[in-house]
Scaffold this active site. Structure first.
Site, PDB file in Angstrom:
ATOM      1  N   LEU A 191       1.107  -1.118  -0.046  1.00  0.00           N
ATOM      2  CA  LEU A 191      -0.053  -0.134   0.143  1.00  0.00           C
ATOM      3  C   LEU A 191       0.924   1.044  -0.111  1.00  0.00           C
ATOM      4  CD1 LEU A 191      -3.153   0.867   0.153  1.00  0.00           C
ATOM      5  CD2 LEU A 191      -2.853   0.636   2.627  1.00  0.00           C
ATOM      6  N   ASP A 192       1.018   1.991  -1.107  1.00  0.00           N
ATOM      7  CA  ASP A 192       1.762   3.190  -1.152  1.00  0.00           C
ATOM      8  C   ASP A 192       1.811   3.913   0.079  1.00  0.00           C
ATOM      9  OD1 ASP A 192       2.633   2.136  -4.017  1.00  0.00           O
ATOM     10  OD2 ASP A 192       0.943   3.413  -4.835  1.00  0.00           O
TER      11      ASP A 192
END
Length: 191
Positions: A48-49
């Site tokens: 998840l960035d």
């Protein structure tokens, strides 16, 4: 002969705040998972960035990690997405049918306009422009191209301002505050 069909393994459901990098090792001046999770031996299943928020799954089981991260298993992932502009039904339809990105066509997605979800204010806040509204969407995808949801919404003319992953498969962060996590034991089917 008797086979054991299921084994138990551990899973952490972490509600990742904005700006946290999905890794434990130090990275320059960035905040990592180490600040929030001290349990040893757990690793993110997927990514998840740092500029995205919401559900990040971590496990201490390599098989489960691979199963969650591998697009072959098509685990649906639902995102709540705030986009720039009042989104049109045509854009929602395009997103639903699949969008042509540089690395190929995306699969069909479940996309619908939603009311703004009950999320805490983001730090730093989302930029706002007085005369341009924003819209919220729920987008469910079953693949994981790099920054896929952001690229999809930009492709149809509505750049993503805020991205929150609400669920992966049957796991969600509905009862977990930002920066907190819940640990549980799950059955791992033999594959």
């Amino acid at each position: 002969d008797y086979k054991i069909w299921h084994t138990m393994t551990n899973l952490i459901l972490f509600n990742k705040p904005f700006g946290v990098v999905s890794q434990f090792s130090d990275l320059d001046d960035k905040v990592t998972l180490k600040k929030y999770i001290q349990t040893k031996g757990f690793y993110p299943a997927g990514r998840l960035d740092h500029d995205s928020e919401g559900l990040l799954l971590l496990t201490n089981n390599g098989k489960l990690q691979a199963r969650i991260a591998n697009p072959r298993f098509k685990m649906p992932k639902t995102y709540w997405v705030q986009v720039d502009g009042a989104i049109s039904q045509e854009a929602i339809s395009q997103l639903s049918q699949g969008v042509k990105l540089k690395d190929g066509m995306t699969r069909k997605a479940e996309v619908m306009a939603i009311d703004p979800p009950d999320l805490p204010p983001r730090q730093p806040p989302i930029r706002t422009r007085k005369h341009i509204p924003t819209s919220w969407l729920s987008i469910t995808i079953s693949e994981g191209k790099n920054r896929q949801v952001r690229r999809m919404t930009a492709n149809v003319g509505y750049p993503t301002l805020r991205l929150f992953r609400q669920s992966i498969g049957s796991w969600n962060v509905d009862q977990i505050k930002a920066g907190s996590y819940s640990a549980l034991s799950v059955h791992l089917p033999n594959t």
